[in-house]
Design a protein around this motif. Sequence first.
Motif, PDB file in Angstrom:
ATOM      1  N   TYR A 237     -32.249 -52.919 -32.964  1.00 29.28           N
ATOM      2  CA  TYR A 237     -32.084 -51.646 -33.677  1.00 29.28           C
ATOM      3  C   TYR A 237     -32.862 -51.656 -34.992  1.00 29.28           C
ATOM      4  CZ  TYR A 237     -30.356 -47.454 -35.735  1.00 29.28           C
ATOM      5  OH  TYR A 237     -30.322 -46.205 -36.298  1.00 29.28           O
ATOM      6  N   PHE A 238     -32.626 -52.652 -35.826  1.00 31.98           N
ATOM      7  CA  PHE A 238     -33.213 -52.646 -37.164  1.00 31.98           C
ATOM      8  C   PHE A 238     -34.670 -53.081 -37.204  1.00 31.98           C
ATOM      9  CE2 PHE A 238     -28.641 -52.694 -38.044  1.00 31.98           C
ATOM     10  CZ  PHE A 238     -28.572 -51.585 -38.873  1.00 31.98           C
ATOM     11  N   ASN A 239     -35.109 -53.891 -36.247  1.00 33.95           N
ATOM     12  CA  ASN A 239     -36.494 -54.367 -36.268  1.00 33.95           C
ATOM     13  C   ASN A 239     -37.442 -53.568 -35.386  1.00 33.95           C
ATOM     14  OD1 ASN A 239     -36.163 -56.579 -38.113  1.00 33.95           O
ATOM     15  ND2 ASN A 239     -34.994 -57.582 -36.502  1.00 33.95           N
ATOM     16  N   VAL A 240     -36.902 -52.796 -34.439  1.00 31.49           N
ATOM     17  CA  VAL A 240     -37.750 -52.007 -33.549  1.00 31.49           C
ATOM     18  C   VAL A 240     -37.394 -50.521 -33.638  1.00 31.49           C
ATOM     19  CG1 VAL A 240     -38.490 -51.623 -31.159  1.00 31.49           C
ATOM     20  CG2 VAL A 240     -38.048 -53.961 -31.963  1.00 31.49           C
ATOM     21  N   HIS A 241     -36.187 -50.180 -33.234  1.00 33.24           N
ATOM     22  CA  HIS A 241     -35.831 -48.761 -33.110  1.00 33.24           C
ATOM     23  C   HIS A 241     -35.862 -48.016 -34.448  1.00 33.24           C
ATOM     24  CE1 HIS A 241     -34.454 -45.326 -30.931  1.00 33.24           C
ATOM     25  NE2 HIS A 241     -33.508 -45.132 -31.838  1.00 33.24           N
ATOM     26  N   ALA A 242     -35.306 -48.596 -35.483  1.00 29.64           N
ATOM     27  CA  ALA A 242     -35.292 -47.919 -36.787  1.00 29.64           C
ATOM     28  C   ALA A 242     -36.712 -47.634 -37.280  1.00 29.64           C
ATOM     29  CB  ALA A 242     -34.529 -48.754 -37.815  1.00 29.64           C
ATOM     30  N   ARG A 243     -37.618 -48.539 -37.005  1.00 30.12           N
ATOM     31  CA  ARG A 243     -39.022 -48.333 -37.410  1.00 30.12           C
ATOM     32  C   ARG A 243     -39.671 -47.200 -36.619  1.00 30.12           C
ATOM     33  NH1 ARG A 243     -40.718 -54.687 -38.221  1.00 30.12           N
ATOM     34  NH2 ARG A 243     -39.326 -54.997 -39.993  1.00 30.12           N
ATOM     35  N   LEU A 244     -39.317 -47.087 -35.337  1.00 31.05           N
ATOM     36  CA  LEU A 244     -39.826 -45.975 -34.533  1.00 31.05           C
ATOM     37  C   LEU A 244     -39.279 -44.652 -35.053  1.00 31.05           C
ATOM     38  CD1 LEU A 244     -39.526 -47.501 -30.951  1.00 31.05           C
ATOM     39  CD2 LEU A 244     -41.642 -47.087 -32.243  1.00 31.05           C
ATOM     40  N   MET A 245     -37.991 -44.610 -35.366  1.00 31.60           N
ATOM     41  CA  MET A 245     -37.390 -43.369 -35.880  1.00 31.60           C
ATOM     42  C   MET A 245     -37.989 -42.974 -37.230  1.00 31.60           C
ATOM     43  SD  MET A 245     -35.532 -42.138 -33.553  1.00 31.60           S
ATOM     44  CE  MET A 245     -34.911 -40.763 -34.507  1.00 31.60           C
ATOM     45  N   ALA A 246     -38.340 -43.936 -38.043  1.00 32.54           N
ATOM     46  CA  ALA A 246     -38.931 -43.643 -39.353  1.00 32.54           C
ATOM     47  C   ALA A 246     -40.295 -42.964 -39.215  1.00 32.54           C
ATOM     48  CB  ALA A 246     -39.046 -44.920 -40.177  1.00 32.54           C
ATOM     49  N   ARG A 247     -40.921 -43.079 -38.058  1.00 35.45           N
ATOM     50  CA  ARG A 247     -42.224 -42.451 -37.821  1.00 35.45           C
ATOM     51  C   ARG A 247     -42.113 -40.998 -37.361  1.00 35.45           C
ATOM     52  NH1 ARG A 247     -44.683 -45.537 -33.498  1.00 35.45           N
ATOM     53  NH2 ARG A 247     -46.392 -44.094 -33.767  1.00 35.45           N
ATOM     54  N   VAL A 248     -40.904 -40.563 -36.985  1.00 42.24           N
ATOM     55  CA  VAL A 248     -40.703 -39.179 -36.551  1.00 42.24           C
ATOM     56  C   VAL A 248     -40.986 -38.256 -37.735  1.00 42.24           C
ATOM     57  CG1 VAL A 248     -39.004 -37.511 -35.707  1.00 42.24           C
ATOM     58  CG2 VAL A 248     -39.047 -39.835 -34.770  1.00 42.24           C
ATOM     59  N   PRO A 249     -41.784 -37.222 -37.555  1.00 41.75           N
ATOM     60  CA  PRO A 249     -42.184 -36.380 -38.695  1.00 41.75           C
ATOM     61  C   PRO A 249     -41.110 -35.374 -39.125  1.00 41.75           C
ATOM     62  CG  PRO A 249     -43.168 -35.541 -36.686  1.00 41.75           C
ATOM     63  CD  PRO A 249     -42.460 -36.818 -36.313  1.00 41.75           C
ATOM     64  N   GLY A 250     -41.174 -34.999 -40.398  1.00 37.70           N
ATOM     65  CA  GLY A 250     -40.447 -33.842 -40.900  1.00 37.70           C
ATOM     66  C   GLY A 250     -39.056 -34.043 -41.441  1.00 37.70           C
ATOM     67  N   TYR A 251     -38.526 -35.247 -41.419  1.00 31.29           N
ATOM     68  CA  TYR A 251     -37.164 -35.423 -41.902  1.00 31.29           C
ATOM     69  C   TYR A 251     -37.122 -35.556 -43.423  1.00 31.29           C
ATOM     70  CZ  TYR A 251     -38.141 -40.470 -42.144  1.00 31.29           C
ATOM     71  OH  TYR A 251     -38.688 -41.694 -42.426  1.00 31.29           O
ATOM     72  N   LYS A 252     -35.960 -35.243 -43.990  1.00 34.71           N
ATOM     73  CA  LYS A 252     -35.738 -35.384 -45.433  1.00 34.71           C
ATOM     74  C   LYS A 252     -35.203 -36.775 -45.767  1.00 34.71           C
ATOM     75  CE  LYS A 252     -35.758 -32.184 -47.967  1.00 34.71           C
ATOM     76  NZ  LYS A 252     -36.769 -31.773 -48.902  1.00 34.71           N
ATOM     77  N   ARG A 253     -34.273 -37.268 -44.948  1.00 36.16           N
ATOM     78  CA  ARG A 253     -33.743 -38.609 -45.164  1.00 36.16           C
ATOM     79  C   ARG A 253     -33.082 -39.101 -43.878  1.00 36.16           C
ATOM     80  NH1 ARG A 253     -29.334 -35.866 -48.010  1.00 36.16           N
ATOM     81  NH2 ARG A 253     -27.345 -36.537 -47.189  1.00 36.16           N
ATOM     82  N   ILE A 254     -32.945 -40.409 -43.812  1.00 37.05           N
ATOM     83  CA  ILE A 254     -32.246 -41.070 -42.720  1.00 37.05           C
ATOM     84  C   ILE A 254     -31.131 -41.900 -43.320  1.00 37.05           C
ATOM     85  CG2 ILE A 254     -32.409 -42.894 -40.971  1.00 37.05           C
ATOM     86  CD1 ILE A 254     -35.267 -41.976 -40.409  1.00 37.05           C
ATOM     87  N   GLU A 255     -29.963 -41.827 -42.690  1.00 39.73           N
ATOM     88  CA  GLU A 255     -28.842 -42.673 -43.083  1.00 39.73           C
ATOM     89  C   GLU A 255     -28.358 -43.422 -41.844  1.00 39.73           C
ATOM     90  OE1 GLU A 255     -25.728 -40.426 -44.929  1.00 39.73           O
ATOM     91  OE2 GLU A 255     -27.070 -39.561 -46.415  1.00 39.73           O
TER      92      GLU A 255
END
Length: 106
Positions: free
Chosen positions: A21-39
């Motif tokens: 989750y933290f080393n692969v998936h979270a990094r992929l989600m951080a690349r999704v465009p247009g968000y204001k923040r992730i928690e």
Amino acid sequence: MYKLVAIYRPPEDEAAFDDHYFNVHARLMARVPGYKRIEVSKVTRHLFGDPQVYLMFEMWFEDKDALKAALKSPENAEAGKDLMGFAKDIVSVFTVDVVETIEQGG
């Protein structure tokens, strides 16, 4: 505000889940465009209700159009494919319209 939310039930192997989750998936989600923040929040204690929650992901967007564009993006498709590969049996994903926010002391 609109949000993309994912609720994860406890995985069989928490260490392996956290690593992916933290080393692969979270990094992929951080690349999704247009968000204001992730928690990302890890449950530390259940006070009452269903104890089958391990982790919660929230991706905040300014408006519905930004959320729609993000969901249609190739980056989100890549993250979704990854999600189905490691967590499809333990995750629930949905979108929400934030109807009220209350801040103390304002």
